[in-house]
Design a protein around this motif. Structure first.
Motif, PDB file in Angstrom:
ATOM      1  N   ALA A   1       0.851  -1.193   0.000  1.00  0.00           N
ATOM      2  CA  ALA A   1       0.000   0.000   0.000  1.00  0.00           C
ATOM      3  C   ALA A   1       0.885   1.240   0.000  1.00  0.00           C
TER       4      ALA A   1
ATOM      5  N   LEU B   1       0.712   5.707   0.611  1.00  0.00           N
ATOM      6  CA  LEU B   1       0.006   6.893   1.101  1.00  0.00           C
ATOM      7  C   LEU B   1       0.613   8.093   0.390  1.00  0.00           C
TER       8      LEU B   1
ATOM      9  N   TYR C   1       0.584  12.956  -5.582  1.00  0.00           N
ATOM     10  CA  TYR C   1      -0.150  12.149  -6.555  1.00  0.00           C
ATOM     11  C   TYR C   1      -0.110  12.808  -7.938  1.00  0.00           C
TER      12      TYR C   1
ATOM     13  N   THR D   1      -2.213  -1.035  -3.314  1.00  0.00           N
ATOM     14  CA  THR D   1      -3.405  -0.251  -2.988  1.00  0.00           C
ATOM     15  C   THR D   1      -2.910   1.138  -2.623  1.00  0.00           C
ATOM     16  N   ASN D   2      -3.370   2.142  -3.361  1.00  0.00           N
ATOM     17  CA  ASN D   2      -2.855   3.503  -3.233  1.00  0.00           C
ATOM     18  C   ASN D   2      -3.916   4.420  -2.646  1.00  0.00           C
ATOM     19  N   TYR D   3      -3.582   5.067  -1.523  1.00  0.00           N
ATOM     20  CA  TYR D   3      -4.500   5.985  -0.854  1.00  0.00           C
ATOM     21  C   TYR D   3      -3.990   7.411  -1.046  1.00  0.00           C
TER      22      TYR D   3
ATOM     23  N   PHE E   1      -4.698  11.301  -0.188  1.00  0.00           N
ATOM     24  CA  PHE E   1      -5.418  12.171   0.742  1.00  0.00           C
ATOM     25  C   PHE E   1      -5.643  13.521   0.090  1.00  0.00           C
TER      26      PHE E   1
ATOM     27  N   HIS F   1      -7.329   5.079  -4.517  1.00  0.00           N
ATOM     28  CA  HIS F   1      -8.516   5.397  -3.725  1.00  0.00           C
ATOM     29  C   HIS F   1      -8.307   6.767  -3.090  1.00  0.00           C
TER      30      HIS F   1
ATOM     31  N   VAL G   1      -9.027   9.577  -0.339  1.00  0.00           N
ATOM     32  CA  VAL G   1      -9.425   9.604   1.066  1.00  0.00           C
ATOM     33  C   VAL G   1      -9.622  11.058   1.468  1.00  0.00           C
TER      34      VAL G   1
ATOM     35  N   PRO H   1      -6.200  12.045   8.009  1.00  0.00           N
ATOM     36  CA  PRO H   1      -5.155  11.054   7.742  1.00  0.00           C
ATOM     37  C   PRO H   1      -4.744  10.246   8.967  1.00  0.00           C
TER      38      PRO H   1
ATOM     39  N   PHE I   1      -7.416   7.601   9.628  1.00  0.00           N
ATOM     40  CA  PHE I   1      -7.411   6.601   8.563  1.00  0.00           C
ATOM     41  C   PHE I   1      -6.209   5.666   8.700  1.00  0.00           C
TER      42      PHE I   1
ATOM     43  N   LEU J   1      -5.823   1.696   9.220  1.00  0.00           N
ATOM     44  CA  LEU J   1      -5.147   0.927   8.178  1.00  0.00           C
ATOM     45  C   LEU J   1      -4.033   0.055   8.765  1.00  0.00           C
TER      46      LEU J   1
END
Length: 183
Positions: A46, A48, A54, A69-71, A73, A87, A89, A93, A96, A100
């Motif tokens: 994953a 963050l 991003y 899996t990329n979150y 914020f 995803h 968010v 943070p 979350f 996580l």
């Protein structure tokens, strides 16, 4: 419990990007060298990222982390992510990431930036720092850290220096004890 690792490059004077957000100053690894990136990436499942980070990663071309899996914020998620693995968010943070870390899985790679990393550090949610110090002075730019509410003691795990002068400082961060959080 999963661990969060900030794996990031910084200039010698503590900047992770130029004032305009660019990272063109980062060195190109010599042929056959990746500063340990592939080995680290193999431990993560994953990521963050803050919204600015991003957007910067998107500017490099094809989404580089499709198997993770990329979150991301953000207060303003775009209509659609660049890849199905992304995803957005919008919640706090620290809350979350606290949840996580409790879920099954491998390393959570905190890619950046400092707006995301600083509150996670202050909350005691970062377990390791893998800082790649690039022997350049930028003079100004986006700082690695924002202000922290208290000093933190780090434990040096290892160092490594490459022929171009890039140096890894790998630190462990003990979690905050309850009394530190309450004060």
């Amino acid at each position: 419990m999963r661990k969060v690792v900030l794996y990031i490059a910084t200039s010698l004077d503590g900047y992770i990007a130029s004032p305009d957000g660019s990272v063109e100053w980062l060195p190109t690894p010599p042929p056959g060298e990746d500063y340990g990136y592939a080995n680290f990436l193999a431990t993560a499942d994953a990521t963050l990222l803050g919204r600015a980070t991003y957007e910067q990663v998107l500017s490099f071309g094809e989404w580089p982390y499709p198997t993770l899996t990329n979150y991301v914020f953000t207060h303003r998620p775009p209509a659609e992510p660049a890849h199905a693995s992304v995803h957005f968010v919008t919640e706090d943070p620290t809350q979350f990431v606290t949840q996580l870390k409790q879920q099954p899985g491998n390393t959570i790679w905190l890619i950046g930036g400092s707006t995301l990393a600083s509150p996670l550090l202050a909350a005691g949610l970062i377990d390791e720092l893998m800082l790649f110090i690039v022997p350049q002075l930028l003079g100004s730019g986006i700082p690695l850290w924002r202000e922290q509410p208290r000093p933190r003691v780090l434990t040096l795990q290892r160092t490594q220096t490459w022929p171009d002068g890039t140096t890894l400082l790998h630190y462990l961060l003990p979690g905050l004890v309850k009394s530190q959080v309450e004060s």
